[in-house]
Scaffold this motif. Structure first.
Motif, mmCIF file in Angstrom:
data_model
loop_
_atom_site.group_PDB
_atom_site.id
_atom_site.type_symbol
_atom_site.label_atom_id
_atom_site.label_comp_id
_atom_site.label_asym_id
_atom_site.label_seq_id
_atom_site.Cartn_x
_atom_site.Cartn_y
_atom_site.Cartn_z
ATOM 1 N N PHE A 88 0.829 -1.201 0.000
ATOM 2 C CA PHE A 88 0.000 0.000 0.000
ATOM 3 C C PHE A 88 0.866 1.255 0.000
ATOM 4 C CE2 PHE A 88 -1.571 3.432 2.663
ATOM 5 C CZ PHE A 88 -2.650 3.841 1.911
ATOM 6 N N SER A 89 0.499 2.223 -0.819
ATOM 7 C CA SER A 89 1.138 3.542 -0.804
ATOM 8 C C SER A 89 0.172 4.552 -1.422
ATOM 9 C CB SER A 89 2.449 3.528 -1.605
ATOM 10 O OG SER A 89 2.182 3.374 -2.980
ATOM 11 N N LYS A 90 0.373 5.806 -1.093
ATOM 12 C CA LYS A 90 -0.481 6.847 -1.672
ATOM 13 C C LYS A 90 -0.258 6.940 -3.181
ATOM 14 C CE LYS A 90 -1.035 9.503 2.516
ATOM 15 N NZ LYS A 90 -0.847 10.766 3.218
ATOM 16 N N ALA A 91 1.003 6.794 -3.612
ATOM 17 C CA ALA A 91 1.290 6.808 -5.045
ATOM 18 C C ALA A 91 0.591 5.631 -5.732
ATOM 19 C CB ALA A 91 2.798 6.749 -5.282
ATOM 20 N N GLY A 92 0.536 4.492 -5.052
ATOM 21 C CA GLY A 92 -0.152 3.333 -5.596
ATOM 22 C C GLY A 92 -1.647 3.577 -5.751
ATOM 23 N N VAL A 93 -2.250 4.305 -4.808
ATOM 24 C CA VAL A 93 -3.671 4.643 -4.891
ATOM 25 C C VAL A 93 -3.912 5.518 -6.122
ATOM 26 C CG1 VAL A 93 -5.570 5.904 -3.789
ATOM 27 C CG2 VAL A 93 -4.116 4.385 -2.430
ATOM 28 N N LEU A 94 -3.055 6.504 -6.346
ATOM 29 C CA LEU A 94 -3.199 7.369 -7.522
ATOM 30 C C LEU A 94 -3.080 6.555 -8.813
ATOM 31 C CD1 LEU A 94 -1.176 10.476 -6.312
ATOM 32 C CD2 LEU A 94 -3.611 10.422 -6.872
ATOM 33 N N ARG A 95 -2.113 5.632 -8.859
ATOM 34 C CA ARG A 95 -1.963 4.785 -10.055
ATOM 35 C C ARG A 95 -3.179 3.880 -10.225
ATOM 36 N NH1 ARG A 95 3.381 4.498 -8.341
ATOM 37 N NH2 ARG A 95 3.022 2.497 -7.360
#
Length: 143
Positions: free
Chosen positions: A70-77
Motif C-alpha cells: 500500500f502507498s499513496k502513489a499506488g492509490v493514484l496509479r
C-alpha cells in the motif's frame, strides 16, 4: 543503449538492461551473448544486442499470495489519477472514512481526489458532505 536479456528455454524477454549492467552480467558468467552490435566494443567486450541467461529462472507463481504494498502513489496509479468524486485529474488522495472518524490508511479506504474535492470533503463522511464516489476503492492485484 538497451540490451534484451532472455530467459531460456523459450527465450522470453525477461529484462531490458543498460550496457553497463549487461557487461556486469557477462563478467559474472550468468549470461551468454546471443546477438552482438556489429563492430562495437566496450573495453575488451563486444557490445551485445541480446543476452540469454545461462540458467532459466521460473516466473510461475512468483507473486502468488502477495499483494502490492500500500502507498499513496499506488492509490493514484490504481485510480488512474482520476478524482473519485468529480472525475477530474487527481493529485491527492482522500480517506473515504476520515481518519478523524476512525478511518485507516488502506487500499479500501483511500481514493484519488482532486484538491478542490479533497478540501470540500475535509473530515466529513460522504453522507455529511453530500458527495458520491464514482467508483469504489479496491485492493489491486499485480495484473
Amino acid at each position: 543503449m538497451a540490451i534484451a536479456v532472455l530467459n531460456p528455454p523459450d527465450d522470453q524477454v525477461l529484462h531490458i538492461v543498460p550496457l553497463r549492467k549487461a557487461i556486469a552480467l557477462l563478467r559474472r558468467n550468468v549470461v551468454e551473448i546471443v546477438e552482438v552490435e556489429d563492430g562495437s566494443t566496450f573495453g575488451p567486450y563486444v557490445v551485445p544486442r541480446v543476452l540469454r541467461l545461462t540458467r532459466a529462472i521460473s516466473l510461475v507463481n512468483q507473486l502468488d499470495g502477495r499483494r502490492p504494498v500500500f502507498s499513496k502513489a499506488g492509490v493514484l496509479r490504481r485510480d488512474r489519477y482520476t478524482c473519485a468524486y468529480c472525475g477530474r485529474s487527481a493529485t491527492t488522495v482522500d480517506h473515504v472514512v476520515p481518519r478523524a472518524r476512525g478511518g485507516q490508511s488502506s487500499w479500501l479506504n483511500l481514493v484519488a481526489a482532486c484538491r478542490p474535492c479533497n478540501q470540500a470533503k475535509a473530515d466529513l463522511s460522504l453522507r455529511d458532505c453530500d458527495m458520491r464516489l464514482q467508483f469504489l476503492p479496491y485492493e489491486p492485484d499485480w495484473i
